[in-house]
Design a protein around this motif. Structure first.
Motif, PDB file in Angstrom:
ATOM      1  N   ASN A  68      10.808   4.602   1.477  1.00 58.32           N
ATOM      2  CA  ASN A  68      10.320   3.991   2.707  1.00 58.32           C
ATOM      3  C   ASN A  68      10.638   4.889   3.896  1.00 58.32           C
ATOM      4  N   LEU A  69       9.617   5.272   4.644  1.00 60.34           N
ATOM      5  CA  LEU A  69       9.810   6.163   5.783  1.00 60.34           C
ATOM      6  C   LEU A  69       9.622   5.440   7.109  1.00 60.34           C
ATOM      7  N   ASP A  70       9.656   4.103   7.088  1.00 57.34           N
ATOM      8  CA  ASP A  70       9.522   3.352   8.330  1.00 57.34           C
ATOM      9  C   ASP A  70      10.644   3.648   9.321  1.00 57.34           C
ATOM     10  N   PRO A  71      11.898   3.704   8.859  1.00 60.11           N
ATOM     11  CA  PRO A  71      12.957   4.032   9.829  1.00 60.11           C
ATOM     12  C   PRO A  71      12.676   5.367  10.517  1.00 60.11           C
ATOM     13  N   MET A  72      12.708   5.381  11.850  1.00 60.77           N
ATOM     14  CA  MET A  72      12.312   6.574  12.610  1.00 60.77           C
ATOM     15  C   MET A  72      13.214   7.761  12.321  1.00 60.77           C
ATOM     16  N   ASP A  73      14.496   7.515  12.021  1.00 62.39           N
ATOM     17  CA  ASP A  73      15.367   8.649  11.758  1.00 62.39           C
ATOM     18  C   ASP A  73      14.943   9.375  10.489  1.00 62.39           C
ATOM     19  N   ARG A  74      14.407   8.637   9.497  1.00 59.72           N
ATOM     20  CA  ARG A  74      13.918   9.286   8.279  1.00 59.72           C
ATOM     21  C   ARG A  74      12.670  10.114   8.574  1.00 59.72           C
ATOM     22  N   GLN A  75      11.774   9.588   9.382  1.00 59.62           N
ATOM     23  CA  GLN A  75      10.578  10.346   9.737  1.00 59.62           C
ATOM     24  C   GLN A  75      10.946  11.630  10.463  1.00 59.62           C
ATOM     25  N   ARG A  76      11.900  11.515  11.373  1.00 54.93           N
ATOM     26  CA  ARG A  76      12.301  12.683  12.152  1.00 54.93           C
ATOM     27  C   ARG A  76      12.914  13.756  11.263  1.00 54.93           C
ATOM     28  N   LYS A  77      13.746  13.354  10.317  1.00 56.82           N
ATOM     29  CA  LYS A  77      14.369  14.311   9.411  1.00 56.82           C
ATOM     30  C   LYS A  77      13.319  15.010   8.541  1.00 56.82           C
ATOM     31  N   LEU A  78      12.349  14.239   8.063  1.00 57.21           N
ATOM     32  CA  LEU A  78      11.303  14.823   7.226  1.00 57.21           C
ATOM     33  C   LEU A  78      10.429  15.768   8.025  1.00 57.21           C
ATOM     34  N   ARG A  79      10.074  15.385   9.242  1.00 52.94           N
ATOM     35  CA  ARG A  79       9.249  16.263  10.087  1.00 52.94           C
ATOM     36  C   ARG A  79       9.957  17.587  10.353  1.00 52.94           C
ATOM     37  N   ARG A  80      11.260  17.518  10.553  1.00 53.76           N
ATOM     38  CA  ARG A  80      12.013  18.756  10.815  1.00 53.76           C
ATOM     39  C   ARG A  80      11.888  19.717   9.646  1.00 53.76           C
ATOM     40  N   GLU A  81      12.010  19.200   8.413  1.00 55.96           N
ATOM     41  CA  GLU A  81      11.911  20.074   7.246  1.00 55.96           C
ATOM     42  C   GLU A  81      10.482  20.568   7.042  1.00 55.96           C
ATOM     43  N   LEU A  82       9.498  19.730   7.323  1.00 54.13           N
ATOM     44  CA  LEU A  82       8.102  20.167   7.232  1.00 54.13           C
ATOM     45  C   LEU A  82       7.830  21.310   8.198  1.00 54.13           C
ATOM     46  N   ALA A  83       8.332  21.163   9.416  1.00 55.97           N
ATOM     47  CA  ALA A  83       8.127  22.203  10.421  1.00 55.97           C
ATOM     48  C   ALA A  83       8.797  23.510  10.023  1.00 55.97           C
TER      49      ALA A  83
END
Length: 253
Positions: A68-83
């Motif tokens: 589940n990626l609803d929590p914003m902190d999880r989204q932010r962490k994933l975006r950082r690695e994608l970038a």
């Protein structure tokens, strides 16, 4: 007294080497997620929007488990690695043409989820001769003690950590052993970075609902998101300006 202290220290260091694949420090709070302004990762976070379309409806499938990626902190962490990872992925995609056909049938043979081929990507960059400062070696970055525990020959005559096929079989044995303890593939992936004993003790101590929320060393906190980011990049190459890899799985005798 000095001799007693020396013996205790030697025992402690020996235990650390057996317990973990990599550095096995005591857990500490993660570093701030907001990157330092001016760094490539910071600029990438501001400009990187492709994840919006790839992650809807905010659930990622990893090894058959829904993350589940609803929590914003999880989204932010994933975006950082994608970038961060998207800048190096063209080279990795080329290497995947060589190593994925070798690794995928072995994972299938052991009934290990196919997604763990991406663990090999983040461990070694698919460089079969990769060596870490801590002494981990090969595609799967085995430490010597762990390699011996899972059936690889490591001595002056031969180091099977450098054997792509044999080390993949050993990695499968490790992953299945970890799954028998945790029954959770996310925890299994984390344990590959920091050790099964450490994950087991921290799951008990921290009492989190999901292993992904464990507060561990910064390297391990980012590890699972790096693994998921690589899967996204490899399965949606067009979104990152990459060519889709096309190969056939090797048939095993």
């Amino acid at each position: 007294m000095k001799q007693f202290i020396l013996i205790v220290l030697l025992c402690w260091f020996s235990w650390r080497m057996v317990d973990a694949q990599g550095p096995d420090r005591r857990p500490r709070r993660a570093l701030p997620e907001v990157e330092v302004p001016g760094t490539p990762a910071y600029e990438g976070l501001n400009a990187f929007e492709v994840a919006d379309s790839l992650l809807a409806p905010n659930v990622l499938l990893f090894c058959g488990q829904h993350v589940n990626l609803d929590p914003m902190d999880r989204q932010r962490k994933l975006r950082r690695e994608l970038a961060s990872l998207s800048r190096f992925s063209s080279v990795l995609m080329e290497r995947a043409d060589i190593f994925f056909p070798l690794v995928e049938p072995i994972l299938e043979e052991h009934k290990v989820p196919d997604d763990f081929k991406y663990l090999m990507v983040i461990e070694s960059g698919m460089n079969p001769e990769a060596r870490s400062p801590a002494g981990a070696l090969g595609l799967w970055q085995f430490m010597k003690g762990t390699a011996l525990d899972y059936g690889l020959q490591v001595d002056r005559k031969r180091d099977e950590r450098l054997d792509a096929e044999k080390s993949t079989h050993a990695a499968c044995r490790y992953l299945l052993d970890a799954y028998s303890k945790f029954n959770d593939w996310v925890a299994v992936a984390q344990s590959y970075n920091i050790g099964q004993n450490r994950i087991r003790s921290e799951l008990k101590r921290q009492r989190v609902d999901e292993a992904i929320d464990l507060q561990l060393v910064e390297e391990t906190n980012r590890y699972i998101y790096r693994l998921m980011a690589i899967k996204i990049i490899f399965t949606h190459p067009d979104n990152f300006g990459l060519k889709e890899i096309r190969y056939k799985k090797l048939r095993r005798r």
